[in-house]
Design an enzyme around this catalytic site. Structure first.
Site, PDB file in Angstrom:
ATOM      1  N   ALA A  62      43.901  33.720  48.788  1.00 55.62           N
ATOM      2  CA  ALA A  62      43.045  32.585  48.463  1.00 55.62           C
ATOM      3  C   ALA A  62      41.714  32.804  49.176  1.00 55.62           C
ATOM      4  O   ALA A  62      41.640  33.568  50.139  1.00 55.62           O
ATOM      5  CB  ALA A  62      43.703  31.308  48.965  1.00 55.62           C
ATOM      6  N   GLY A 101      47.792  34.663  48.509  1.00 53.71           N
ATOM      7  CA  GLY A 101      47.708  34.235  47.113  1.00 53.71           C
ATOM      8  C   GLY A 101      47.745  35.421  46.158  1.00 53.71           C
ATOM      9  O   GLY A 101      48.230  35.308  45.027  1.00 53.71           O
ATOM     10  N   GLU A 104      51.157  36.278  45.661  1.00 57.93           N
ATOM     11  CA  GLU A 104      51.748  35.217  44.837  1.00 57.93           C
ATOM     12  C   GLU A 104      51.385  35.400  43.357  1.00 57.93           C
ATOM     13  O   GLU A 104      52.194  35.108  42.478  1.00 57.93           O
ATOM     14  CB  GLU A 104      51.295  33.843  45.347  1.00 57.93           C
ATOM     15  CG  GLU A 104      51.892  33.518  46.713  1.00 57.93           C
ATOM     16  CD  GLU A 104      51.357  32.235  47.316  1.00 57.93           C
ATOM     17  OE1 GLU A 104      50.131  32.173  47.552  1.00 57.93           O
ATOM     18  OE2 GLU A 104      52.144  31.301  47.536  1.00 57.93           O
ATOM     19  N   GLU A 124      49.789  34.580  55.427  1.00 56.71           N
ATOM     20  CA  GLU A 124      49.299  33.217  55.687  1.00 56.71           C
ATOM     21  C   GLU A 124      49.638  32.738  57.091  1.00 56.71           C
ATOM     22  O   GLU A 124      48.883  32.000  57.719  1.00 56.71           O
ATOM     23  CB  GLU A 124      49.890  32.231  54.665  1.00 56.71           C
ATOM     24  CG  GLU A 124      49.270  32.297  53.282  1.00 56.71           C
ATOM     25  CD  GLU A 124      49.918  33.321  52.371  1.00 56.71           C
ATOM     26  OE1 GLU A 124      50.626  34.227  52.869  1.00 56.71           O
ATOM     27  OE2 GLU A 124      49.715  33.217  51.137  1.00 56.71           O
TER      28      GLU A 124
HETATM   29  C1  3H9 Z   1      46.258  32.305  51.073  1.00 52.23           C
HETATM   30  O1  3H9 Z   1      46.235  33.182  50.267  1.00 52.23           O
HETATM   31  C2  3H9 Z   1      46.905  30.965  50.806  1.00 52.23           C
HETATM   32  C3  3H9 Z   1      47.728  31.028  49.548  1.00 52.23           C
HETATM   33  O2  3H9 Z   1      49.105  31.059  49.875  1.00 52.23           O
HETATM   34  C4  3H9 Z   1      47.536  29.958  48.529  1.00 52.23           C
HETATM   35  C5  3H9 Z   1      46.907  28.663  48.832  1.00 52.23           C
HETATM   36  C6  3H9 Z   1      47.045  27.637  47.721  1.00 52.23           C
HETATM   37  N1  3H9 Z   1      38.792  34.797  51.790  1.00 52.23           N
HETATM   38  O3  3H9 Z   1      38.589  42.083  56.823  1.00 52.23           O
HETATM   39  P1  3H9 Z   1      37.363  42.722  56.265  1.00 52.23           P
HETATM   40  C7  3H9 Z   1      36.001  38.627  53.828  1.00 52.23           C
HETATM   41  S1  3H9 Z   1      45.563  32.465  52.587  1.00 52.23           S
HETATM   42  C8  3H9 Z   1      37.479  34.865  52.051  1.00 52.23           C
HETATM   43  O4  3H9 Z   1      36.259  43.048  57.188  1.00 52.23           O
HETATM   44  P2  3H9 Z   1      38.888  45.096  55.672  1.00 52.23           P
HETATM   45  C9  3H9 Z   1      35.853  38.876  55.316  1.00 52.23           C
HETATM   46  O5  3H9 Z   1      35.539  37.688  55.997  1.00 52.23           O
HETATM   47  C10 3H9 Z   1      44.832  34.069  52.536  1.00 52.23           C
HETATM   48  N2  3H9 Z   1      36.879  35.936  52.604  1.00 52.23           N
HETATM   49  O6  3H9 Z   1      37.739  44.035  55.425  1.00 52.23           O
HETATM   50  C11 3H9 Z   1      34.740  39.894  55.349  1.00 52.23           C
HETATM   51  O7  3H9 Z   1      33.525  39.209  55.195  1.00 52.23           O
HETATM   52  P3  3H9 Z   1      32.212  39.719  55.930  1.00 52.23           P
HETATM   53  C12 3H9 Z   1      45.828  35.155  52.735  1.00 52.23           C
HETATM   54  C13 3H9 Z   1      37.641  36.971  52.920  1.00 52.23           C
HETATM   55  O8  3H9 Z   1      38.739  46.112  54.634  1.00 52.23           O
HETATM   56  C14 3H9 Z   1      34.985  40.705  54.100  1.00 52.23           C
HETATM   57  O9  3H9 Z   1      35.806  39.895  53.245  1.00 52.23           O
HETATM   58  N3  3H9 Z   1      45.155  36.425  52.815  1.00 52.23           N
HETATM   59  C15 3H9 Z   1      39.019  36.968  52.696  1.00 52.23           C
HETATM   60  O10 3H9 Z   1      38.944  45.477  57.099  1.00 52.23           O
HETATM   61  C16 3H9 Z   1      35.693  42.009  54.361  1.00 52.23           C
HETATM   62  O11 3H9 Z   1      36.875  41.749  55.106  1.00 52.23           O
HETATM   63  C17 3H9 Z   1      44.767  36.938  53.980  1.00 52.23           C
HETATM   64  O12 3H9 Z   1      44.985  36.366  55.030  1.00 52.23           O
HETATM   65  C18 3H9 Z   1      39.599  35.819  52.100  1.00 52.23           C
HETATM   66  N4  3H9 Z   1      40.914  35.739  51.835  1.00 52.23           N
HETATM   67  O13 3H9 Z   1      40.252  44.300  55.379  1.00 52.23           O
HETATM   68  C19 3H9 Z   1      44.066  38.261  53.927  1.00 52.23           C
HETATM   69  N5  3H9 Z   1      39.539  38.143  53.114  1.00 52.23           N
HETATM   70  O14 3H9 Z   1      31.961  41.087  55.384  1.00 52.23           O
HETATM   71  C20 3H9 Z   1      42.822  38.228  54.726  1.00 52.23           C
HETATM   72  C21 3H9 Z   1      38.507  38.853  53.576  1.00 52.23           C
HETATM   73  O15 3H9 Z   1      31.197  38.705  55.577  1.00 52.23           O
HETATM   74  N6  3H9 Z   1      42.035  39.435  54.628  1.00 52.23           N
HETATM   75  N7  3H9 Z   1      37.360  38.161  53.467  1.00 52.23           N
HETATM   76  O16 3H9 Z   1      32.562  39.742  57.399  1.00 52.23           O
HETATM   77  C22 3H9 Z   1      42.377  40.590  55.267  1.00 52.23           C
HETATM   78  O17 3H9 Z   1      43.408  40.708  55.894  1.00 52.23           O
HETATM   79  C23 3H9 Z   1      41.395  41.722  55.193  1.00 52.23           C
HETATM   80  O18 3H9 Z   1      40.153  41.187  54.848  1.00 52.23           O
HETATM   81  C24 3H9 Z   1      41.740  42.838  54.176  1.00 52.23           C
HETATM   82  C25 3H9 Z   1      40.558  43.826  54.109  1.00 52.23           C
HETATM   83  C26 3H9 Z   1      42.998  43.568  54.671  1.00 52.23           C
HETATM   84  C27 3H9 Z   1      41.959  42.281  52.816  1.00 52.23           C
END
Ligand code: 3H9
Length: 684
Positions: A62, A101, A104, A124
């Site tokens: 999400a 998400g 999901e 999450e």
């Molecule tokens: C969820 O899904 C809830 C659901 O169950 C349903 C609800 C109804 N959103 O980490 P990076 C940005 S909860 C917005 O440096 P990497 C991040 O801030 C979510 N922004 O890259 C950064 O911005 P900036 C569950 C996001 O290659 C840029 O993207 N999912 C999100 O080292 C690059 O990120 C997670 O918890 C997001 N979801 O790693 C996954 N994700 O460049 C969270 C990233 O401005 N994300 N950004 O600083 C991660 O673990 C890592 O970002 C990922 C990439 C492994 C994907």
């Protein structure tokens, strides 16, 4: 251009998301997916659907930036129900990371194909949440409750191969042919009844053997202590076996909404963005040219030097390690090998990887062997004269253009730099012990450190798996500077009559892994002791003189049994009371509330001073330091976010209440006072 497009491949409709950087499932993406499915269902010539993403990853979850704002339809849950309800087979084509998400979405599709390098997970819980779009209900029905528990409750993503083995991925496809292979796979499914995750029965394992839930709690209890989301995750997975799918989804929603409204999730979401912000340096162009670091020198093969070296070796960067004596060198490199071998024994490294890492290590007694290093890190004794001598020698021997770094934990980096003719290439790289394990790295920017050198080290930190924070030159930088008032207050409190074990307990209850007196016992009370048992100027001197030197002697502040279980000691309490009497400090009963306020509020104040003086770039950097370097509980978001949560006015009022007991050096931060008066926060 729309973030979602569709592409026809004969009878297969491919729905493609392109929402950089990570294809987060924001409103436009959700709407686009809903429209795409509607297009597929409304067109009789479409027989199957593929959902895939352009860019570096499948949906990574999400859009976290939407959390806490008024929801904008369509909701993810509704879109996923729409996908799953389709009678035409829908295939998720996964590369990169299918997270939260995103996972999901994959679960709502009837089939999942993935490239070998893909990872799937429900992280999450790391944001203080559980999945909120039926992930906790669909996943156990596909893979069973036992396999679902670690994914939901611990939240580490699993590789595609593992996902295939538990039934989460149906087929591993070519690394470079995902788009075509997914279409071919979808075509194979045409005409077959579609399997729906919500109708799966794998979750029966949790009903037949309900003990798995308690076993899971017992196994992970310590690691998850204090966090709310893991228990909610366990309940949700359990509910998947006990309730109908619809009721289970309702239960998940209730748990999800409860967590979303709580302070833990707000704190952990703050931390998510804080960690990413920490790596950004204000005022330095993103495309600044970096210095290639192909070879690193480390001076000192003690615990610190060895640990520092291992970071680079593990990342494939050759290291030359220098010591004064052959014996110390052999001992140091021997310890490194043992550490690697222990990691291999635990299955976290192969024997081959151990040899690879150790094969990149060269040891030497001669400074000349460091001449061609691109970066040299000094980890010798904490003494300014010794450091200056080392830096002068490095300046003479190491090639021009190389970075010279000190691992000092509090000395003045600017003064160290004066020993060289290249102060712009000098900075501090403060690793935390054990340096091969602790994530935090304070990158100390000297007055003259060049932007290029700073940017190079921040980038390098990421490469070796560290979380780096930029700090300015001041006594103790960010972390140790804030530790100092806490320790000062801990010592004062026990003089005034607080039981030292209560001081520890207050911090344990707050969520720290240990309190200051446990910490002293662990480190050894005789570190830095003058070694004269007749000279007793502090409680520590008295304890050392009694041969109570910490865990290693079986007694320190606490008594220790053979299993290292601690019990408070009446003798020590008496020593403290006698000491207080000698110093004319009257002992009294002190409440836990006062202990907490006096330990933690001065830390917030010190953090504010650090900000005010420009020694940290932003409040959230301070949170990153304390969470990663000192065990500040993640679920409170770090000292500055915690202060925001309880209100800066409360902190200032507390400091004023205890003003007279905070020591002569205490100075209220103007920034803190101003923000409190204006009703502002440190973080946003
Ligand atoms: C969820 O899904 C809830 C659901 O169950 C349903 C609800 C109804 N959103 O980490 P990076 C940005 S909860 C917005 O440096 P990497 C991040 O801030 C979510 N922004 O890259 C950064 O911005 P900036 C569950 C996001 O290659 C840029 O993207 N999912 C999100 O080292 C690059 O990120 C997670 O918890 C997001 N979801 O790693 C996954 N994700 O460049 C969270 C990233 O401005 N994300 N950004 O600083 C991660 O673990 C890592 O970002 C990922 C990439 C492994 C994907």
């Amino acid at each position: 251009m729309s973030v979602i497009t569709t592409e026809r491949h004969d009878d297969v409709l491919v729905i493609i998301s392109d929402n950089p950087p990570v294809n987060a499932l924001g409103q436009a993406v959700r709407q686009g997916l809903a429209d795409g499915i509607e297009e597929a269902l409304g067109d009789d010539s479409v027989k199957a659907v593929v959902i895939r993403c352009d860019g570096r990853t499948f949906f990574a979850g999400a859009d976290i930036t939407e959390f806490g704002k008024p929801p904008q339809g369509p909701g993810l849950g509704d879109v996923l129900d729409q996908i799953e309800a389709s009678d035409k087979p829908v295939v998720a084509a996964i590369h990169g990371t299918a997270l939260g998400g995103g996972c999901e979405v994959a679960l709502a599709c009837h089939y999942r194909v993935a490239v070998p390098s893909a990872k799937l997970g429900l992280p999450e819980v790391k944001l203080g949440l559980i999945p909120g779009a039926a992930g906790t209900q669909r996943l156990p029905r596909v893979v069973g409750a036992e396999a679902a528990l670690p994914m939901v409750v611990v939240g580490n993503p699993i590789p595609a191969k593992k996902a295939e083995s538990i039934g989460l991925v149906d087929r591993i496809v070519g690394e470079d042919s995902l788009a075509e292979d997914a279409i071919a796979f979808a075509r194979e499914q045409i005409g077959k009844p579609v399997p729906r995750a919500s109708e799966g029965t794998a979750n029966r394992d949790g009903v037949e053997n309900p003990a798995i839930f308690d076993e899971f709690r017992a196994k992970h209890g310590r690691k998850l202590r204090g966090f709310d989301a893991p228990e909610a995750g366990i309940q949700a997975v359990k509910a998947a076996g006990e309730l109908s799918y619809e009721e289970g989804v309702k239960k998940e929603r209730e748990l999800f909404m409860g967590l979303m409204a709580g302070t833990q999730s707000a704190a952990m979401r703050h931390y998510f963005f804080a960690e990413r912000a920490a790596n950004k340096i204000e005022g330095i162009a993103k495309d600044i040219e970096l210095i290639p670091i192909k070879k690193v020198g480390v001076i000192g093969a003690g615990t610190m030097g060895g640990g520092i070296s291992m970071n680079f070796l593990s990342a494939g960067i050759p290291v030359t390690i220098l010591e004064m004596e052959q014996e110390a060198l052999d001992r140091g490199t021997g310890v490194m090998r043992k550490n690697y071998e222990r990691t291999a024994l635990r299955g976290r490294m192969t024997g081959e990887q151990v040899e690879q890492a150790m094969g990149l290590l060269t040891s030497t007694l001669d400074y000349a062997d460091l001449a061609d290093c691109d970066l040299v890190i000094e980890a010798v004794f904490e003494n300014m004269d010794v450091k200056k001598e080392v830096f002068a020698k490095l300046d003479e021997t190491v090639k021009q253009g190389a970075i010279l770094a000190s691992n000092t934990s509090y000395l003045n980096v600017d003064e160290i730099a004066t020993a060289t003719n290249r102060p712009e290439y000098v900075l501090g790289l403060h690793f935390f012990s054990p340096a091969n394990i602790m994530k935090l790295l304070e990158v100390v920017r000297g007055d003259k450190t060049s932007d290029q050198v700073l940017a190079t080290c921040m980038k390098l930190a990421k490469k070796i798996g560290k979380i780096a924070v930029v700090a300015g030159v001041c006594d103790g930088f960010i972390g140790n500077r804030m530790l100092s008032p806490r320790q000062q207050q801990a010592n004062a409190l026990i003089m005034e009559g607080a039981n030292y074990w209560e001081v520890d307990e207050v911090l344990l209850d707050f969520g720290f892994p240990m309190g200051p007196f446990q910490m002293s016992d662990l480190a050894g009370l005789d570190i830095g002791w003058h070694r004269d048992p007749s000279r007793i100027e502090s409680v520590r001197d008295a304890l050392c003189a009694m041969d109570r030197r910490g865990q290693k002697t079986g007694a320190g502040f606490y008594d220790y049994d053979e299993a290292r279980q601690r019990t408070p000691s009446d003798d020590v309490k008496k020593v403290i009371a006698e000491f207080a009497e000698k110093q004319g400090v009257e002992q009294r009963e002190i409440s836990k509330e006062e202990i907490q306020e006096r330990l933690l509020y001065p830390m917030v104040n010190e953090g504010a001073l650090i900000l005010e003086e420009g020694m940290a770039q932003r409040a959230s950097d301070i949170d990153v330091v304390w969470i990663n370097g000192y065990g500040w509980p993640l679920y409170t978001g770090g000292p500055m976010f915690w202060a925001d949560t309880i209100g800066l006015g409360t902190v200032v009022a507390g400091l004023e209440k205890h003003r007279e007991r905070l020591g002569e050096k205490f100075k209220l931060s103007q920034l803190l006072a101003d923000k409190a008066a204006a009703g502002e926060r440190f973080n946003g």
